[in-house]
Design an enzyme around this catalytic site. Structure first.
Site, PDB file in Angstrom:
ATOM      1  N   LYS A 115       0.833  -1.212   0.000  1.00  0.00           N
ATOM      2  CA  LYS A 115       0.000   0.000   0.000  1.00  0.00           C
ATOM      3  C   LYS A 115       0.859   1.250   0.000  1.00  0.00           C
ATOM      4  O   LYS A 115       0.516   2.246  -0.620  1.00  0.00           O
ATOM      5  CB  LYS A 115      -0.941   0.011   1.206  1.00  0.00           C
ATOM      6  CG  LYS A 115      -2.084  -0.963   1.054  1.00  0.00           C
ATOM      7  CD  LYS A 115      -3.183  -0.705   2.057  1.00  0.00           C
ATOM      8  CE  LYS A 115      -4.323  -1.674   1.832  1.00  0.00           C
ATOM      9  NZ  LYS A 115      -5.322  -1.649   2.883  1.00  0.00           N
ATOM     10  N   LYS A 197      -5.377  -9.841  -6.662  1.00  0.00           N
ATOM     11  CA  LYS A 197      -6.418 -10.146  -5.691  1.00  0.00           C
ATOM     12  C   LYS A 197      -7.695  -9.380  -6.042  1.00  0.00           C
ATOM     13  O   LYS A 197      -7.632  -8.241  -6.484  1.00  0.00           O
ATOM     14  CB  LYS A 197      -5.929  -9.715  -4.304  1.00  0.00           C
ATOM     15  CG  LYS A 197      -6.839 -10.082  -3.161  1.00  0.00           C
ATOM     16  CD  LYS A 197      -6.280  -9.626  -1.818  1.00  0.00           C
ATOM     17  CE  LYS A 197      -6.676  -8.199  -1.518  1.00  0.00           C
ATOM     18  NZ  LYS A 197      -6.385  -7.780  -0.132  1.00  0.00           N
ATOM     19  N   LYS A 200     -11.723  -4.672  -2.680  1.00  0.00           N
ATOM     20  CA  LYS A 200     -12.805  -3.692  -2.565  1.00  0.00           C
ATOM     21  C   LYS A 200     -12.451  -2.387  -3.261  1.00  0.00           C
ATOM     22  O   LYS A 200     -13.302  -1.706  -3.792  1.00  0.00           O
ATOM     23  CB  LYS A 200     -13.039  -3.336  -1.095  1.00  0.00           C
ATOM     24  CG  LYS A 200     -13.572  -4.431  -0.236  1.00  0.00           C
ATOM     25  CD  LYS A 200     -13.965  -3.837   1.130  1.00  0.00           C
ATOM     26  CE  LYS A 200     -13.921  -4.873   2.238  1.00  0.00           C
ATOM     27  NZ  LYS A 200     -12.794  -4.710   3.139  1.00  0.00           N
TER      28      LYS A 200
HETATM   29  P1  TYM Z   1     -10.630  -6.914   4.890  1.00  0.00           P
HETATM   30  O1  TYM Z   1     -11.769  -6.044   5.248  1.00  0.00           O
HETATM   31  O2  TYM Z   1      -9.679  -6.426   3.867  1.00  0.00           O
HETATM   32  O3  TYM Z   1     -11.154  -8.313   4.413  1.00  0.00           O
HETATM   33  C1  TYM Z   1     -12.073  -9.083   5.190  1.00  0.00           C
HETATM   34  C2  TYM Z   1     -11.775 -10.573   5.011  1.00  0.00           C
HETATM   35  O4  TYM Z   1     -11.879 -10.937   3.629  1.00  0.00           O
HETATM   36  C3  TYM Z   1     -10.689 -11.622   3.217  1.00  0.00           C
HETATM   37  N1  TYM Z   1     -10.444 -11.306   1.798  1.00  0.00           N
HETATM   38  C4  TYM Z   1     -10.315 -12.227   0.819  1.00  0.00           C
HETATM   39  N2  TYM Z   1     -10.362 -13.568   0.846  1.00  0.00           N
HETATM   40  C5  TYM Z   1     -10.209 -14.227  -0.335  1.00  0.00           C
HETATM   41  N3  TYM Z   1     -10.009 -13.603  -1.518  1.00  0.00           N
HETATM   42  C6  TYM Z   1      -9.954 -12.258  -1.601  1.00  0.00           C
HETATM   43  N4  TYM Z   1      -9.776 -11.675  -2.772  1.00  0.00           N
HETATM   44  C7  TYM Z   1     -10.109 -11.503  -0.390  1.00  0.00           C
HETATM   45  N5  TYM Z   1     -10.111 -10.180  -0.108  1.00  0.00           N
HETATM   46  C8  TYM Z   1     -10.308 -10.084   1.229  1.00  0.00           C
HETATM   47  C9  TYM Z   1      -9.602 -11.067   4.127  1.00  0.00           C
HETATM   48  O5  TYM Z   1      -8.510 -11.934   4.226  1.00  0.00           O
HETATM   49  C10 TYM Z   1     -10.340 -10.918   5.440  1.00  0.00           C
HETATM   50  O6  TYM Z   1     -10.350 -12.131   6.158  1.00  0.00           O
HETATM   51  N6  TYM Z   1      -7.606  -6.003   8.687  1.00  0.00           N
HETATM   52  C11 TYM Z   1      -8.689  -6.849   8.263  1.00  0.00           C
HETATM   53  C12 TYM Z   1      -9.895  -6.722   9.179  1.00  0.00           C
HETATM   54  C13 TYM Z   1      -9.576  -6.970  10.596  1.00  0.00           C
HETATM   55  C14 TYM Z   1      -9.324  -8.248  11.195  1.00  0.00           C
HETATM   56  C15 TYM Z   1      -9.065  -7.971  12.561  1.00  0.00           C
HETATM   57  C16 TYM Z   1      -9.287  -9.543  10.704  1.00  0.00           C
HETATM   58  C17 TYM Z   1      -9.497  -6.026  11.567  1.00  0.00           C
HETATM   59  N7  TYM Z   1      -9.172  -6.642  12.768  1.00  0.00           N
HETATM   60  C18 TYM Z   1      -8.749  -9.007  13.460  1.00  0.00           C
HETATM   61  C19 TYM Z   1      -8.995 -10.577  11.601  1.00  0.00           C
HETATM   62  C20 TYM Z   1      -8.721 -10.301  12.959  1.00  0.00           C
HETATM   63  C21 TYM Z   1      -9.096  -6.430   6.870  1.00  0.00           C
HETATM   64  O7  TYM Z   1      -8.829  -5.339   6.449  1.00  0.00           O
HETATM   65  O8  TYM Z   1      -9.840  -7.312   6.203  1.00  0.00           O
END
Ligand code: TYM
Length: 331
Positions: A115, A197, A200
């Site tokens: 990023k 990937k 969003k």
């Molecule tokens: P975030 O919001 O980016 O994504 C949420 C979840 O979706 C999964 N994910 C994917 N899995 C498969 N293929 C993809 N293309 C894909 N894009 C996203 C992510 O791996 C995630 O599990 N920082 C985290 C949120 C968070 C969190 C936490 C997670 C905050 N605190 C504590 C676990 C534990 C995040 O930004 O996820």
């Protein structure tokens, strides 16, 4: 919450619109876990401000994601479902843990590197600190299992290291968490660039399928999906496009890649893509319908948020008090 079931924690941040990748990599499994585990799931709004976001958008995204999680099967009576900023203990523990996190280990995080390289003029300290806030989220609840997609595994590892360091310096305080990724779907790729990937942030592109997309848009996106040269529907490193589509299909239907291959062994690419699109539409349809019902009553949604936050705050406070005492703060 009972004391004898294992604890699960996970979260998703309310930036942009949730994608098929979020669903297949993580959210899909959350609703199913509450029979076996004590689960806490959070809308990580504090994580959403590390990249500039309009106030109106943050508010709307937060409500949308909260309702969507319920629509996907996360029952707010059986799980603790809450918004991260409603429980101040997350910010408090994050500050404390910053002092047990090495600059060097945080700097090595792939997501931060990617990023910050993409937009070097836009790197704030929050973006750097992001994984420490994630560690606070997990450790506050003494979670043993953290279901995530592949891209978050490195952050869960960092969380373990921070917890181990703290436990070693004082005495056992935090449970060491384990990240868990699904067999299929841990990394869903863009339909237009199957080496990237599905994210969003590029949600305007046809490569990203949104959970709330209209059926006709989903159908169009799958029709336009990039396939590979040659014939034959089978998974292979030389066929990233076909492999991605097979992965989506297998993980949607809870079948193996081999079973998906068998089902499409006589298909041409065009009818294969149409079938995968239809399966996505049919899976997401009831979710979207339930979501729309839930969004008719914001008051009810806010009271569910409060109910979740109260339960989470109680559990979080217990851990936080322990941490303050161990460090030597006067309480
Ligand atoms: P975030 O919001 O980016 O994504 C949420 C979840 O979706 C999964 N994910 C994917 N899995 C498969 N293929 C993809 N293309 C894909 N894009 C996203 C992510 O791996 C995630 O599990 N920082 C985290 C949120 C968070 C969190 C936490 C997670 C905050 N605190 C504590 C676990 C534990 C995040 O930004 O996820």
């Amino acid at each position: 919450m009972t004391e004898n079931k294992k604890r699960v924690f996970s979260a998703i941040k309310p930036t942009g619109n949730p994608t098929l990748g979020n669903y297949l990599g993580a959210m899909k499994y959350w609703g199913r876990m509450s029979d076996e585990y004590d689960c806490l799931f959070s809308v990580a709004d504090l994580h959403a401000i590390t990249v500039a976001i309009e106030p109106k958008e943050l508010r709307e995204n937060t409500k949308r994601l909260f309702a969507l999680l319920i629509a996907m099967g996360v029952d707010p009576e059986k799980n603790v479902l809450f918004v991260q900023s409603h429980v101040p203990a997350h910010s408090e523990l994050c500050w404390l843990l910053n002092n047990y996190t090495m600059f060097g280990e945080a700097r090595r995080m792939t997501q931060f590197k990617e990023k910050s390289e993409k937009a070097p003029e836009n790197v704030n300290v929050g973006l750097f600190d992001y994984p420490v806030l994630m560690a606070a989220d997990i450790l506050l609840y003494q979670a043993e299992i953290v279901p995530v997609g592949e891209d978050q595994m490195q952050h869960v590892e960092l969380c373990r290291n921070i917890a181990e360091r703290f436990n070693g310096r004082y005495s056992p305080t935090f449970v060491l968490p384990e990240g868990r990724i699904p067999k299929y779907g841990a990394r869903i790729h863009s339909l237009l660039d199957p080496t990237a990937k599905m994210g969003k942030s590029d949600s305007s592109a046809d490569g990203t399928v949104l959970v709330l997309d209209r059926p006709e848009d989903i159908a169009r996106k799958f029709k336009r999906a990039v396939t590979d040269s040659g014939k034959g529907v089978f998974a292979s490193p030389d066929k990233p496009g076909i492999t991605n589509l097979l992965t989506i299909y297998a993980s949607l239907l809870d079948i193996s890649i081999e079973d998906a291959e068998r089902e499409f062994k006589d298909s041409d690419y065009a009818s294969f893509k149409t079938k995968v699109g239809e399966a996505v539409i049919e899976t997401l349809r009831p979710i979207r319908e339930k979501y729309e019902l839930l969004r008719r009553d914001d008051g009810a949604l806010l009271s569910l948020m409060k109910q979740g936050a109260d339960k989470a705050a109680y559990l979080a406070r217990r851990t936080l008090e322990k941490v303050y005492k161990k460090i030597g703060f006067v309480r």
